[in-house]
Design a protein around this motif. Structure first.
Motif, PDB file in Angstrom:
ATOM      1  N   TYR A 109       0.837  -1.201   0.000  1.00 44.50           N
ATOM      2  CA  TYR A 109       0.000   0.000   0.000  1.00 44.50           C
ATOM      3  C   TYR A 109       0.870   1.249   0.000  1.00 44.50           C
ATOM      4  CZ  TYR A 109       1.090   0.970   4.908  1.00 44.50           C
ATOM      5  OH  TYR A 109       1.745   1.272   6.073  1.00 44.50           O
ATOM      6  N   THR A 110       0.263   2.352  -0.411  1.00 48.03           N
ATOM      7  CA  THR A 110       0.921   3.656  -0.388  1.00 48.03           C
ATOM      8  C   THR A 110      -0.013   4.660   0.278  1.00 48.03           C
ATOM      9  OG1 THR A 110       1.850   3.090  -2.543  1.00 48.03           O
ATOM     10  CG2 THR A 110       2.083   5.375  -1.837  1.00 48.03           C
ATOM     11  N   LEU A 111       0.523   5.404   1.244  1.00 43.85           N
ATOM     12  CA  LEU A 111      -0.226   6.537   1.797  1.00 43.85           C
ATOM     13  C   LEU A 111       0.090   7.716   0.883  1.00 43.85           C
ATOM     14  CD1 LEU A 111       0.525   6.187   5.631  1.00 43.85           C
ATOM     15  CD2 LEU A 111      -1.436   5.304   4.347  1.00 43.85           C
ATOM     16  N   ASN A 112      -0.876   8.109   0.057  1.00 47.51           N
ATOM     17  CA  ASN A 112      -0.630   9.157  -0.937  1.00 47.51           C
ATOM     18  C   ASN A 112      -0.621  10.540  -0.295  1.00 47.51           C
ATOM     19  OD1 ASN A 112      -0.616   7.214  -3.042  1.00 47.51           O
ATOM     20  ND2 ASN A 112      -2.856   7.223  -3.039  1.00 47.51           N
ATOM     21  N   ALA A 113       0.083  11.461  -0.949  1.00 45.77           N
ATOM     22  CA  ALA A 113       0.229  12.823  -0.415  1.00 45.77           C
ATOM     23  C   ALA A 113      -1.113  13.544  -0.304  1.00 45.77           C
ATOM     24  CB  ALA A 113       1.180  13.616  -1.297  1.00 45.77           C
ATOM     25  N   ASN A 114      -2.103  13.150  -1.111  1.00 43.09           N
ATOM     26  CA  ASN A 114      -3.407  13.815  -1.032  1.00 43.09           C
ATOM     27  C   ASN A 114      -4.344  13.147  -0.011  1.00 43.09           C
ATOM     28  OD1 ASN A 114      -4.302  11.515  -2.327  1.00 43.09           O
ATOM     29  ND2 ASN A 114      -4.536  12.498  -4.331  1.00 43.09           N
ATOM     30  N   GLY A 115      -3.795  12.294   0.816  1.00 46.40           N
ATOM     31  CA  GLY A 115      -4.592  11.713   1.899  1.00 46.40           C
ATOM     32  C   GLY A 115      -5.255  10.397   1.551  1.00 46.40           C
ATOM     33  N   SER A 116      -5.153   9.963   0.312  1.00 46.93           N
ATOM     34  CA  SER A 116      -5.782   8.701  -0.090  1.00 46.93           C
ATOM     35  C   SER A 116      -4.835   7.533   0.172  1.00 46.93           C
ATOM     36  CB  SER A 116      -6.168   8.766  -1.573  1.00 46.93           C
ATOM     37  OG  SER A 116      -5.017   8.951  -2.370  1.00 46.93           O
ATOM     38  N   ILE A 117      -5.353   6.316   0.047  1.00 49.12           N
ATOM     39  CA  ILE A 117      -4.524   5.112   0.174  1.00 49.12           C
ATOM     40  C   ILE A 117      -4.725   4.264  -1.079  1.00 49.12           C
ATOM     41  CG2 ILE A 117      -3.917   3.087   1.596  1.00 49.12           C
ATOM     42  CD1 ILE A 117      -5.386   4.279   3.926  1.00 49.12           C
ATOM     43  N   SER A 118      -3.634   3.800  -1.673  1.00 52.10           N
ATOM     44  CA  SER A 118      -3.711   2.887  -2.811  1.00 52.10           C
ATOM     45  C   SER A 118      -3.182   1.527  -2.374  1.00 52.10           C
ATOM     46  CB  SER A 118      -2.853   3.386  -3.979  1.00 52.10           C
ATOM     47  OG  SER A 118      -3.271   4.670  -4.367  1.00 52.10           O
ATOM     48  N   MET A 119      -3.919   0.462  -2.721  1.00 52.48           N
ATOM     49  CA  MET A 119      -3.502  -0.892  -2.345  1.00 52.48           C
ATOM     50  C   MET A 119      -3.389  -1.765  -3.590  1.00 52.48           C
ATOM     51  SD  MET A 119      -5.770  -1.573   1.034  1.00 52.48           S
ATOM     52  CE  MET A 119      -5.908  -0.346   2.339  1.00 52.48           C
ATOM     53  N   THR A 120      -2.251  -2.448  -3.708  1.00 53.76           N
ATOM     54  CA  THR A 120      -1.997  -3.333  -4.850  1.00 53.76           C
ATOM     55  C   THR A 120      -1.816  -4.760  -4.342  1.00 53.76           C
ATOM     56  OG1 THR A 120      -0.852  -1.512  -5.935  1.00 53.76           O
ATOM     57  CG2 THR A 120      -0.508  -3.704  -6.847  1.00 53.76           C
ATOM     58  N   PRO A 121      -2.717  -5.679  -4.742  1.00 49.91           N
ATOM     59  CA  PRO A 121      -2.651  -7.047  -4.207  1.00 49.91           C
ATOM     60  C   PRO A 121      -1.498  -7.857  -4.794  1.00 49.91           C
ATOM     61  CG  PRO A 121      -4.395  -6.868  -5.825  1.00 49.91           C
ATOM     62  CD  PRO A 121      -3.831  -5.487  -5.665  1.00 49.91           C
ATOM     63  N   LEU A 122      -1.125  -8.915  -4.083  1.00 49.45           N
ATOM     64  CA  LEU A 122      -0.017  -9.782  -4.503  1.00 49.45           C
ATOM     65  C   LEU A 122      -0.469 -10.895  -5.453  1.00 49.45           C
ATOM     66  CD1 LEU A 122       2.049 -10.287  -1.209  1.00 49.45           C
ATOM     67  CD2 LEU A 122       2.842  -9.233  -3.316  1.00 49.45           C
ATOM     68  N   GLY A 123      -1.785 -11.083  -5.597  1.00 49.89           N
ATOM     69  CA  GLY A 123      -2.275 -12.077  -6.553  1.00 49.89           C
ATOM     70  C   GLY A 123      -2.865 -13.332  -5.930  1.00 49.89           C
ATOM     71  N   ASP A 124      -2.623 -13.547  -4.614  1.00 41.06           N
ATOM     72  CA  ASP A 124      -3.110 -14.778  -3.980  1.00 41.06           C
ATOM     73  C   ASP A 124      -4.367 -14.557  -3.128  1.00 41.06           C
ATOM     74  OD1 ASP A 124      -1.713 -13.257  -2.181  1.00 41.06           O
ATOM     75  OD2 ASP A 124      -0.587 -14.902  -1.280  1.00 41.06           O
ATOM     76  N   GLY A 125      -4.985 -13.381  -3.275  1.00 45.66           N
ATOM     77  CA  GLY A 125      -6.227 -13.112  -2.555  1.00 45.66           C
ATOM     78  C   GLY A 125      -7.367 -13.954  -3.098  1.00 45.66           C
ATOM     79  N   PHE A 126      -8.395 -14.191  -2.295  1.00 43.83           N
ATOM     80  CA  PHE A 126      -9.539 -14.989  -2.753  1.00 43.83           C
ATOM     81  C   PHE A 126     -10.771 -14.635  -1.955  1.00 43.83           C
ATOM     82  CE2 PHE A 126      -9.647 -18.255   0.679  1.00 43.83           C
ATOM     83  CZ  PHE A 126      -8.460 -17.943   1.313  1.00 43.83           C
ATOM     84  N   GLN A 127     -11.925 -15.016  -2.499  1.00 43.91           N
ATOM     85  CA  GLN A 127     -13.182 -14.746  -1.805  1.00 43.91           C
ATOM     86  C   GLN A 127     -14.169 -15.874  -2.003  1.00 43.91           C
ATOM     87  OE1 GLN A 127     -14.891 -11.119  -3.338  1.00 43.91           O
ATOM     88  NE2 GLN A 127     -15.359 -11.989  -5.325  1.00 43.91           N
ATOM     89  N   GLN A 128     -15.062 -16.000  -1.059  1.00 39.03           N
ATOM     90  CA  GLN A 128     -16.170 -16.947  -1.179  1.00 39.03           C
ATOM     91  C   GLN A 128     -17.455 -16.132  -1.240  1.00 39.03           C
ATOM     92  OE1 GLN A 128     -16.374 -20.010   1.804  1.00 39.03           O
ATOM     93  NE2 GLN A 128     -18.072 -21.053   0.794  1.00 39.03           N
ATOM     94  N   VAL A 129     -18.261 -16.421  -2.250  1.00 38.04           N
ATOM     95  CA  VAL A 129     -19.494 -15.672  -2.449  1.00 38.04           C
ATOM     96  C   VAL A 129     -20.669 -16.624  -2.327  1.00 38.04           C
ATOM     97  CG1 VAL A 129     -20.825 -14.252  -4.063  1.00 38.04           C
ATOM     98  CG2 VAL A 129     -18.328 -14.091  -4.035  1.00 38.04           C
ATOM     99  N   GLN A 130     -21.640 -16.218  -1.536  1.00 42.70           N
ATOM    100  CA  GLN A 130     -22.889 -16.974  -1.470  1.00 42.70           C
ATOM    101  C   GLN A 130     -23.994 -16.071  -1.979  1.00 42.70           C
ATOM    102  OE1 GLN A 130     -23.812 -19.094   2.085  1.00 42.70           O
ATOM    103  NE2 GLN A 130     -22.296 -20.629   1.548  1.00 42.70           N
ATOM    104  N   ASP A 131     -24.575 -16.480  -3.085  1.00 45.30           N
ATOM    105  CA  ASP A 131     -25.631 -15.695  -3.706  1.00 45.30           C
ATOM    106  C   ASP A 131     -26.804 -16.626  -3.963  1.00 45.30           C
ATOM    107  OD1 ASP A 131     -27.328 -14.255  -5.286  1.00 45.30           O
ATOM    108  OD2 ASP A 131     -25.799 -13.620  -6.726  1.00 45.30           O
ATOM    109  N   PRO A 132     -27.832 -16.572  -3.106  1.00 43.23           N
ATOM    110  CA  PRO A 132     -28.943 -17.543  -3.226  1.00 43.23           C
ATOM    111  C   PRO A 132     -29.676 -17.436  -4.545  1.00 43.23           C
ATOM    112  CG  PRO A 132     -29.495 -15.773  -1.682  1.00 43.23           C
ATOM    113  CD  PRO A 132     -28.048 -15.619  -2.012  1.00 43.23           C
ATOM    114  N   CYS A 133     -29.497 -16.319  -5.268  1.00 39.58           N
ATOM    115  CA  CYS A 133     -30.243 -16.134  -6.510  1.00 39.58           C
ATOM    116  C   CYS A 133     -29.421 -16.438  -7.755  1.00 39.58           C
ATOM    117  CB  CYS A 133     -30.783 -14.705  -6.579  1.00 39.58           C
ATOM    118  SG  CYS A 133     -31.769 -14.288  -5.128  1.00 39.58           S
ATOM    119  N   ALA A 134     -28.165 -16.823  -7.585  1.00 44.26           N
ATOM    120  CA  ALA A 134     -27.320 -17.091  -8.753  1.00 44.26           C
ATOM    121  C   ALA A 134     -27.404 -18.560  -9.145  1.00 44.26           C
ATOM    122  CB  ALA A 134     -25.876 -16.724  -8.440  1.00 44.26           C
TER     123      ALA A 134
END
Ligand SMILES: *[C@@H]1O[C@H](CO)[C@@H](O)[C@H](O)[C@H]1NC(C)=O
Ligand SMILES: *[C@@H]1O[C@H](CO)[C@@H](O)[C@H](O)[C@H]1NC(C)=O
Ligand SMILES: *[C@@H]1O[C@H](CO)[C@@H](O)[C@H](O)[C@H]1NC(C)=O
Ligand SMILES: *[C@@H]1O[C@H](CO)[C@@H](O)[C@H](O)[C@H]1NC(C)=O
Ligand SMILES: *[C@@H]1O[C@H](CO)[C@@H](O)[C@H](O)[C@H]1NC(C)=O
Length: 245
Positions: A109-134
């Motif tokens: 991540y970078t704490l930007n000079a304008n107060g924002s934060i930028s985050m760049t993932p490493l590629g191994d992130g994942f998620q589980q989604v439960q969508d009863p309508c899909a």
């Protein structure tokens, strides 16, 4: 000369009181902006959701479900972040289609000079989604989104201690997070699973995506709650939505 510097001070303090939502100039990370450093581990609400061991196992893409929903962010001094998130998203046009999403991701991540934060993932992130309508209602997939936060602030609450407020890319606030530890509680800050190179994001998603059997339908009881709430009326729905945040 004096007038200019007074003006600068006034403008700077005005900028700071706008909750970091509309700052375009450089900001100063002083005690008014952040009462303490962002380094360490933060967690919302009852602190059931935490980064570090015990939430996700990136090697085999599994989650250990926390008792309640929430978010947790960790930041190291040398530029690494980790996020654990467990939440429900409601759909205005399909009120019974409440989607459960549990996410783990880390990167730099970078704490930007304008107060924002930028985050760049490493590629191994994942998620589980439960969508009863899909069509496929429960699946695990890669999560490798860069994230941008418009601003952040840390206040000191006499009863609850330090409180981190972060603002999403559109300025909307995240649930406030409390300081869990000043040294970050994180998994190793390197890629924790071999990930096929991102030649074509659609293809790598197909490779990784897998549906999860009913036996692992750990969100079950919560779905019931969601449906009951919808049946119970708008007032209940609203209070429940507030709780989920
Ligand atoms: C504000 O946060 C930055 C980044 O974590 C840190 O370097 C700075 O010391 C903090 N300011 C205060 C007053 O703690
Ligand atoms: C994933 O790996 C952990 C240990 O690394 C193990 O405890 C767990 O049972 C594994 N889960 C599955 C579904 O293989
Ligand atoms: C809400 O549900 C509709 C119909 O199922 C779907 O087309 C839409 O993408 C959903 N919106 C969100 C934000 O999930
Ligand atoms: C803030 O800085 C970041 C990084 O330099 C940049 O990507 C973003 O567009 C800037 N935001 C605004 C509102 O200027
Ligand atoms: C993950 O995203 C980063 C930043 O956009 C990119 O450099 C990297 O190649 C992506 N990795 C995968 C496996 O998609």
């Amino acid at each position: 000369m004096l007038l200019t510097s007074i003006l600068t001070v006034v403008l700077a303090s005005l900028a700071r009181t706008t909750f970091a939502q509309d700052q375009f100039g450089p900001i100063v990370y002083d005690s008014i902006h952040n009462a303490t450093s962002i380094y360490g581990t933060w967690s919302s609400g009852g602190k059931a959701v935490l980064t570090g061991p015990g939430f996700a196992d990136p090697a085999n893409m599994t989650f250990t479900y926390p008792k309640t929903t929430g978010i947790s962010y960790s930041f190291t001094e040398d530029g690494f972040y980790e996020i654990s998130r467990y939440r429900f998203n409601s759909n205005g046009s399909e009120p019974t289609c409440i989607t459960g999403v549990i996410v783990w991701v880390h990167g730099t991540y970078t704490l930007n000079a304008n107060g924002s934060i930028s985050m760049t993932p490493l590629g191994d992130g994942f998620q589980q989604v439960q969508d009863p309508c899909a069509a496929v209602s429960n699946f695990i997939q890669l999560y490798n989104q860069t994230e941008y936060y418009k601003g952040w602030r840390i206040f000191h609450d006499p009863n609850q201690g330090y409180k981190l407020h972060m603002f999403a890319f559109d300025g909307s606030p995240l649930a406030p997070q409390f300081q869990v530890s000043t040294t970050p509680n994180m998994l190793p800050t390197k890629q924790l699973r071999n990930v096929p190179p991102a030649t074509n994001s659609r293809r790598s998603l197909d490779v990784e995506e897998r549906s999860v059997s009913g036996a692992q339908d750990v969100l079950g009881p919560h779905w019931l709650t969601g449906v009951m709430v919808v049946a119970g009326g708008l007032a209940l729905l609203m209070s429940s939505t507030a709780m989920l945040l």
